[in-house]
Design a protein around this motif. Structure first.
Motif, mmCIF file in Angstrom:
data_model
loop_
_atom_site.group_PDB
_atom_site.id
_atom_site.type_symbol
_atom_site.label_atom_id
_atom_site.label_comp_id
_atom_site.label_asym_id
_atom_site.label_seq_id
_atom_site.Cartn_x
_atom_site.Cartn_y
_atom_site.Cartn_z
ATOM 1 N N ALA A 32 0.874 -1.177 0.000
ATOM 2 C CA ALA A 32 0.000 0.000 0.000
ATOM 3 C C ALA A 32 0.904 1.218 0.000
ATOM 4 O O ALA A 32 1.556 1.520 0.999
ATOM 5 N N LEU A 33 0.962 1.903 -1.135
ATOM 6 C CA LEU A 33 1.949 2.974 -1.321
ATOM 7 C C LEU A 33 1.256 4.334 -1.293
ATOM 8 O O LEU A 33 0.519 4.696 -2.213
ATOM 9 N N SER A 34 1.506 5.083 -0.209
ATOM 10 C CA SER A 34 0.901 6.416 -0.131
ATOM 11 C C SER A 34 1.811 7.444 -0.785
ATOM 12 O O SER A 34 1.375 8.524 -1.143
ATOM 13 N N VAL A 62 -0.241 -0.536 -4.724
ATOM 14 C CA VAL A 62 -1.526 0.109 -4.991
ATOM 15 C C VAL A 62 -1.538 1.448 -4.258
ATOM 16 O O VAL A 62 -1.077 1.556 -3.119
ATOM 17 N N ILE A 64 -4.090 4.656 -3.298
ATOM 18 C CA ILE A 64 -5.481 5.115 -3.278
ATOM 19 C C ILE A 64 -5.467 6.634 -3.400
ATOM 20 O O ILE A 64 -4.851 7.322 -2.568
ATOM 21 N N HIS A 66 -7.470 9.736 -2.849
ATOM 22 C CA HIS A 66 -8.689 10.230 -2.201
ATOM 23 C C HIS A 66 -9.233 11.490 -2.861
ATOM 24 O O HIS A 66 -10.372 11.873 -2.603
ATOM 25 N N ARG A 110 -10.189 7.127 5.649
ATOM 26 C CA ARG A 110 -9.600 5.849 6.060
ATOM 27 C C ARG A 110 -10.536 4.698 5.701
ATOM 28 O O ARG A 110 -10.109 3.678 5.157
ATOM 29 N N ARG A 113 -10.471 4.063 2.088
ATOM 30 C CA ARG A 113 -9.185 3.459 1.696
ATOM 31 C C ARG A 113 -9.202 1.951 1.953
ATOM 32 O O ARG A 113 -8.861 1.163 1.087
ATOM 33 N N TYR A 114 -9.633 1.565 3.148
ATOM 34 C CA TYR A 114 -9.630 0.129 3.465
ATOM 35 C C TYR A 114 -10.627 -0.636 2.602
ATOM 36 O O TYR A 114 -10.397 -1.778 2.238
ATOM 37 N N PHE A 117 -8.892 -1.088 -0.678
ATOM 38 C CA PHE A 117 -7.879 -2.156 -0.571
ATOM 39 C C PHE A 117 -8.565 -3.515 -0.712
ATOM 40 O O PHE A 117 -8.128 -4.381 -1.459
ATOM 41 N N LEU A 129 1.302 -2.879 4.795
ATOM 42 C CA LEU A 129 1.127 -1.474 5.166
ATOM 43 C C LEU A 129 2.364 -0.992 5.904
ATOM 44 O O LEU A 129 3.024 -1.769 6.593
ATOM 45 N N GLY A 130 2.621 0.316 5.788
ATOM 46 C CA GLY A 130 3.878 0.854 6.326
ATOM 47 C C GLY A 130 3.813 1.373 7.751
ATOM 48 O O GLY A 130 4.685 2.147 8.147
ATOM 49 N N HIS A 131 2.794 0.981 8.534
ATOM 50 C CA HIS A 131 2.728 1.482 9.916
ATOM 51 C C HIS A 131 3.965 1.071 10.711
ATOM 52 O O HIS A 131 4.394 -0.070 10.646
HETATM 53 N N1 LIG Z 1 -3.450 6.878 -0.131
HETATM 54 C C1 LIG Z 1 -2.879 5.724 0.207
HETATM 55 N N2 LIG Z 1 -2.700 4.768 -0.736
HETATM 56 C C2 LIG Z 1 -2.119 3.595 -0.424
HETATM 57 N N3 LIG Z 1 -1.720 3.274 0.815
HETATM 58 C C3 LIG Z 1 -1.879 4.181 1.788
HETATM 59 C C4 LIG Z 1 -2.457 5.449 1.540
HETATM 60 N N4 LIG Z 1 -2.494 6.130 2.696
HETATM 61 C C5 LIG Z 1 -1.949 5.327 3.625
HETATM 62 N N5 LIG Z 1 -1.576 4.154 3.108
HETATM 63 C C6 LIG Z 1 -0.954 2.999 3.783
HETATM 64 O O1 LIG Z 1 -1.255 3.084 5.154
HETATM 65 C C7 LIG Z 1 -0.061 3.216 5.910
HETATM 66 C C8 LIG Z 1 -0.308 4.156 7.081
HETATM 67 O O2 LIG Z 1 -0.613 5.406 6.595
HETATM 68 P P1 LIG Z 1 -1.058 6.564 7.562
HETATM 69 O O3 LIG Z 1 -0.161 6.560 8.755
HETATM 70 O O4 LIG Z 1 -1.176 7.810 6.753
HETATM 71 O O5 LIG Z 1 -2.467 6.036 7.933
HETATM 72 P P2 LIG Z 1 -3.390 6.644 9.043
HETATM 73 O O6 LIG Z 1 -3.942 7.939 8.571
HETATM 74 O O7 LIG Z 1 -2.659 6.609 10.339
HETATM 75 O O8 LIG Z 1 -4.615 5.623 9.031
HETATM 76 P P3 LIG Z 1 -4.583 4.099 9.266
HETATM 77 O O9 LIG Z 1 -3.430 3.847 10.161
HETATM 78 O O10 LIG Z 1 -5.884 3.751 9.897
HETATM 79 O O11 LIG Z 1 -4.427 3.503 7.876
HETATM 80 C C9 LIG Z 1 0.955 3.753 4.920
HETATM 81 O O12 LIG Z 1 2.269 3.431 5.315
HETATM 82 C C10 LIG Z 1 0.552 3.059 3.653
HETATM 83 O O13 LIG Z 1 1.062 1.733 3.632
#
Ligand SMILES: Nc1ncnc2c1ncn2[C@@H]1O[C@H](COP(=O)(O)OP(=O)(O)OP(=O)(O)O)[C@@H](O)[C@H]1O
Length: 460
Positions: A32-34, A62, A64, A66, A110, A113-114, A117, A129-131
């Motif tokens: 998941a690539l933001s 992928v 997303i 918004h 959010r 987004r999910y 996905f 995911l990159g958390h």
């Molecule tokens: N627009 C996007 N498209 C694809 N992946 C995304 C996108 N936004 C976030 N992600 C994925 O989600 C991970 C966490 O992102 P972010 O910390 O911005 O999320 P968040 O706003 O905290 O919400 P949540 O943790 O519930 O996803 C990113 O590292 C990435 O892997």
């Protein structure tokens, strides 16, 4: 991190990171690539890992879109550029975020987004995911401030099902600082989201103001909080296992109703744990704090046939005959007007349906011009096979039909004689005899039990 020549090479990764990648299923991965730091690093690590392991499974990304910020399309282009350089296929999925859904824009984005996905992934695929550890700390603090209880304290799991696929977070044990160092040393580029600086949003406030204070005092605050979250997740698993064990003696297998006597044998915290689990596994929202602490004990201690009930959004829990059942609010209390009915064919009756089929020697004798169908008014009698009359109320009580189902029953009349009740009873004098054709009636009762509209929302 101790580095050897190439900081992206798995040989130079900390053991915790190697272990996280080791634990990922060897199937197709989708990152998941933001375009932000975390997911850009994640994409490079995933690629490096695959090359290191010479694994033939596929890697794709992928993004997303918004469409919420003026730079949204620029973000998508940057993701495209990064993926092109790595020769990783990228899918850009535009989503519409409903800003007026009452959730707040952040939460609505959010959810969208999910959902995207989930729709984008095929069965058996893995979404990465990159958390990282600081996201985890921020999520934990945020949920604690919302009073989300133990499940909130448990924060984000390392993995969970996502539709037919599975979601993983391999960077959870890494701090943002470690990822930023790695990105800089490797010459990666990424985008900084300008909205991250806006402390108006709770999460940004926690990230920008609160966490730095905690880290000044306890430099490893994020790792400590991730440790706590892991304990929280284990506690959630154990409580679910306890509820599953309790279900064996407190849930009636045929109906899913709660048996009150065994439930009352449990301690009060265990009753609460069980009821929340029971609602969740039925796809219904859990009870609020006040209902759980005040309404639930009153409800459980009420007279068996009393009027005690607990309401939730779209459902109501009532008790009858030693059981508690979750009922669908929308179908309760319907009392349709009296209607003429000429079988064959179906008659919609409130939320239920009457159907009549012709059969030889069975059912109700046919009448012209048909029957009149009415709800119970009170004071009706039925005639038993012995010829004796009995108040309908007593007969229904004897069959243990709950009051709300009684109110919905269609009573079938011929002139002023009650000849049938749904498919429960036929007047002995009005049964079709051998050689005579009759109407066999089926009563499709309304869906009283509340059913899940979707699976319960898992922890994110
Ligand atoms: N627009 C996007 N498209 C694809 N992946 C995304 C996108 N936004 C976030 N992600 C994925 O989600 C991970 C966490 O992102 P972010 O910390 O911005 O999320 P968040 O706003 O905290 O919400 P949540 O943790 O519930 O996803 C990113 O590292 C990435 O892997």
């Amino acid at each position: 991190m101790t580095r050897v020549a190439d900081p992206l090479s798995p040989a130079s990764w900390p053991v915790s990171l190697q272990r996280a990648f080791e634990n990922l299923p060897p199937v197709a991965w989708t990152v998941a690539l933001s375009g932000g730091l975390d997911s850009v690093v994640l994409l490079h690590l995933a690629m490096a890992w695959q090359q290191h392991r010479a694994r033939p499974h596929t890697l794709r990304a992928v993004h997303i879109n918004h469409g919420l910020q003026s730079q949204s399309n620029a973000w998508a282009s940057v993701c495209q550029h990064i993926c092109d350089r790595l020769a990783v296929p990228l899918e850009i999925v535009p989503v519409a975020v409903e800003g007026d859904s009452g959730k707040g824009l952040e939460d609505a984005a959010r959810d969208a987004r999910y959902e995207a996905f989930e729709q984008n992934l095929r069965s058996g695929e893995v979404l990465l995911l990159g958390h990282h550890a600081d996201d985890q700390a921020e999520t934990q603090l945020y949920r604690m401030m919302r009073g989300s209880g133990l499940a909130g304290f448990a924060a984000m799991p390392e993995s969970r099902p996502l539709g037919q696929a599975q979601l993983y977070r391999p960077l959870l044990s890494q701090t943002r600082q470690a990822l930023a160092e790695l990105a800089r040393e490797s010459g990666l580029f990424w985008i900084e989201d300008p909205s991250n600086a806006n402390d108006h949003y709770d999460r940004n406030y926690l990230r920008n103001r609160v966490l730095p204070i905690l880290k000044r005092r306890w430099p490893d605050a994020s790792e400590r909080m991730e440790r706590n979250a892991r304990h929280g997740r284990e506690a959630v698993i154990l409580l679910n296992e306890l509820a599953e064990m309790d279900a064996a003696c407190t849930v009636e297998a045929s109906t899913g109703d709660l048996l009150l006597e065994p439930l009352l044998q449990l301690s009060e915290p265990r009753q609460r744990n069980f009821v929340q689990w029971w609602l969740r596994t039925s796809g219904l929202p859990p009870l609020g704090e006040k209902q759980l602490l005040n309404a639930l004990p009153e409800f459980l201690a009420a007279r068996a046939d009393g009027t005690a009930e607990i309401s939730g959004p779209g459902f109501v829990i009532r008790r009858y005959n030693g059981r508690a059942m979750v009922l669908n609010q929308a179908v309760l209390g319907h009392r349709p007007d009296s209607t003429l009915w000429q079988p064959p064919g179906a008659l919609s009756w409130g939320e239920g349906q009457l159907v009549a089929e012709r059969s030889e020697g069975k059912g109700l004798v046919p009448f012209e011009p048909g029957f009149t169908v009415r709800s119970r008014q009170g004071g009706e009698h039925i005639v038993l096979a012995s010829g004796q009359r009995q108040p309908l109320k007593k007969w229904l009580q004897g069959r243990r039909i709950p009051p709300w189902e009684r109110a919905a029953l269609p009573l079938i009349w011929q002139a002023d004689v009650l000849v049938g009740i749904g498919d429960l009873w036929i007047h002995p004098d009005y049964r079709a005899l051998a050689g005579q054709s009759g109407w066999v009636i089926r009563w499709h009762s309304p869906p009283f039990r509340a059913r899940a509209t979707g699976a319960a929302k898992p922890l994110r």
